[in-house]
Design a protein around this motif. Structure first.
Motif, PDB file in Angstrom:
ATOM      1  N   ASN A 123       0.871  -1.168   0.000  1.00 22.90           N
ATOM      2  CA  ASN A 123       0.000   0.000   0.000  1.00 22.90           C
ATOM      3  C   ASN A 123       0.912   1.222   0.000  1.00 22.90           C
ATOM      4  O   ASN A 123       1.557   1.530   0.995  1.00 22.90           O
ATOM      5  CB  ASN A 123      -0.926  -0.016   1.217  1.00 22.90           C
ATOM      6  CG  ASN A 123      -1.931  -1.154   1.127  1.00 22.90           C
ATOM      7  OD1 ASN A 123      -2.358  -1.517   0.030  1.00 22.90           O
ATOM      8  ND2 ASN A 123      -2.295  -1.727   2.262  1.00 22.90           N
ATOM      9  N   ARG A 149      -2.394   4.083  -1.368  1.00 19.61           N
ATOM     10  CA  ARG A 149      -3.190   4.479  -0.209  1.00 19.61           C
ATOM     11  C   ARG A 149      -3.730   5.865  -0.508  1.00 19.61           C
ATOM     12  O   ARG A 149      -2.977   6.843  -0.582  1.00 19.61           O
ATOM     13  CB  ARG A 149      -2.347   4.514   1.061  1.00 19.61           C
ATOM     14  CG  ARG A 149      -3.156   5.039   2.235  1.00 19.61           C
ATOM     15  CD  ARG A 149      -2.412   4.951   3.522  1.00 19.61           C
ATOM     16  NE  ARG A 149      -3.213   5.444   4.637  1.00 19.61           N
ATOM     17  CZ  ARG A 149      -2.869   5.306   5.896  1.00 19.61           C
ATOM     18  NH1 ARG A 149      -1.752   4.689   6.202  1.00 19.61           N
ATOM     19  NH2 ARG A 149      -3.642   5.779   6.857  1.00 19.61           N
ATOM     20  N   HIS A 197      -6.251   1.408  -1.673  1.00 21.00           N
ATOM     21  CA  HIS A 197      -6.242   1.267  -0.220  1.00 21.00           C
ATOM     22  C   HIS A 197      -6.649   2.569   0.459  1.00 21.00           C
ATOM     23  O   HIS A 197      -6.372   3.658  -0.049  1.00 21.00           O
ATOM     24  CB  HIS A 197      -4.827   0.887   0.246  1.00 21.00           C
ATOM     25  CG  HIS A 197      -4.652   0.863   1.741  1.00 21.00           C
ATOM     26  ND1 HIS A 197      -3.954   1.825   2.426  1.00 21.00           N
ATOM     27  CD2 HIS A 197      -5.091   0.005   2.683  1.00 21.00           C
ATOM     28  CE1 HIS A 197      -3.956   1.550   3.735  1.00 21.00           C
ATOM     29  NE2 HIS A 197      -4.641   0.447   3.916  1.00 21.00           N
TER      30      HIS A 197
END
Ligand code: LLP
Length: 418
Positions: A123, A149, A197
């Motif tokens: 991520n 992310r 994410h």
């Protein structure tokens, strides 16, 4: 619901009396219930069972390898944020294909380690990190599976120290830049963008911020798919709040029922990174009253555990329920501060708390200490770290022994010329 309950005024962990364990192992110590741990994991896993999903235990909440092993046995993956956590997860037998690696400061060594172990997904939290992962993957002649992310910019009502989803936060990539970053990632030979994410914070007691952010994330996933980027994973992070005292915490089903309708049309596998909801109420910290004393208008209970063992009250002003392990019928209550022996005024477990009167030698249980308890402990004031004991039914296992004074100085050396 958990397996710490009073029977005739005596606190039990599953089938064992807490004070009997305390007499044997001495205090302070962490005590975990295996039954609670696995039940909480299953409750989350079952809540999402109608869609393809993977429940990754957030290793930072409780990193003991025995705990990780038990959860791996239940089918859990792991959410790790450092090479050390990756090492622990692998040592515990977590399948590398079930490990996601988050964190905004991954080093080149950590990236290489994770790539060699073949984890499920990184991520990624910045464009520079994307470039570095691409470089290392090419050197190793592999393709690194990545998710970005994304910071969805939602307001979350929790302690500011654990809110991560607002645009001022250091975490993630702003939603507005995400498309451009994915386009770059898709062209880099060492990268394979496979997921999206988010993680918006911790101890969130409301489903609404999740709903708002997952809606934003789902729009991004749809746009990415239109662009031909094969997004197969949506990692919704963790942060599901639990009851410490009298909070009204949504159940795993409440969270799942809110999110599943938004997630289903995306036709992705959903990753859940739960820490606190699995481990929090599966553990307590047991401590002994050393002294009682009065000062000014205050009454103090001095216990043998301290902020180095359980940092949350000092650090976040977190309120943990505290109760004697053996209740004395008819004992009067009194307003007290429960404090530890460390040379800091912030070394406390409770301030002005109404508790049954206790005497030196009695045991106190500090509840909801299974997550961010031992894992945040330190050796401050050169206090050896406490043991961790796991109970399953009538059996108790030492899953981490008490540190010795020798442990404290291990690794230190006095230069010869001194
Ligand atoms: N995923 C990521 C990327 C995280 O940063 C965290 C927690 C989690 C998952 C798990 O969150 P949970 O489900 O446990 O809420 N020390 C603080 C909590 C810090 C949480 C940091 N990140 C405390 O004691 O409250």
């Amino acid at each position: 619901m958990n397996d710490f309950d009073y029977r005739n005024g005596r606190l039990y962990c599953e089938e064992l009396r807490v004070s009997a364990i305390a007499e044997k192992v001495e205090t302070p110590f962490y005590l975990y219930s295996m039954n609670t741990l696995t039940r909480h994991f299953r409750a989350i896993d079952d809540a999402f069972s109608s869609i393809p999903h993977l429940t990754c235990f957030s290793v930072k909440a409780n990193s003991n390898v025995a705990i990780l092993k038990i959860l791996a046995g239940e089918g859990a993956g792991a959410d790790v944020v450092s090479g050390g956590e990756l090492f622990r997860a692998l040592k515990a037998g977590v399948d590398p294909k079930k490990i996601v690696f988050t964190g905004l400061g991954k080093t080149a060594d950590e990236i290489e380690y994770a790539l060699k172990e073949g984890i499920l997904m990184f991520n990624v939290e910045s464009s520079q990190e994307l470039m570095l992962i691409n470089e290392i993957a090419q050197k190793l002649k592999v393709k690194a599976p990545v998710a970005l992310r994304v910071n969805p910019d939602v307001e979350v009502d929790t302690h500011p120290g654990v809110a991560t989803g607002s645009k001022e936060s250091k975490f993630g990539i702003p939603l507005s830049q995400a498309m451009a970053e994915y386009e770059v990632a898709a062209k880099l030979p060492g990268l394979e963008p496979i997921g999206v994410h988010q993680h918006i914070g911790s101890q969130i007691l409301d489903t609404k911020p999740f709903e708002a952010s997952i809606k934003k994330i789902s729009n991004l996933v749809k746009s990415l798919k239109l662009l031909g980027i094969d997004v197969r994973y949506v990692d919704i992070g963790g942060g599901f709040g639990i009851q410490y005292t009298d909070e009204d915490a949504p159940s795993p089903k409440d969270f799942a029922n809110t999110l599943i309708p938004i997630l289903t049309p995306l036709e992705c596998s959903v990753i859940i990174e739960a820490g606190r909801m699995i481990a929090g109420n599966a553990g307590i910290l047991v401590t002994r009253v050393l002294y009682t004393k009065e000062g000014g208008d205050k009454k103090f209970i001095v216990v043998d555990a301290a902020m180095n063992d359980l940092l949350r009250p000092s650090f976040y002003q977190a309120v943990h329920k505290i109760s004697p392990a053996e209740l004395n019928d008819g004992a009067p209550t009194e307003k007290v501060d429960v404090v530890g022996p460390i040379c800091e005024s912030s070394d406390f477990f409770a301030i002005d708390r109404e508790l049954p009167a206790v005497k030196p030698g009695e045991f106190l249980a500090i509840f909801t200490a299974g997550a961010y308890g031992f894992s945040m402990s330190s050796n401050y004031n050169s206090r050896p770290r406490v043991p961790e004991i796991l109970v399953s039914g009538r059996k108790a296992f030492v899953i981490r022994r008490r540190e010795t004074y020798e442990d404290l100085a291990r690794g230190e050396g006095i230069p010869k010329d001194l």
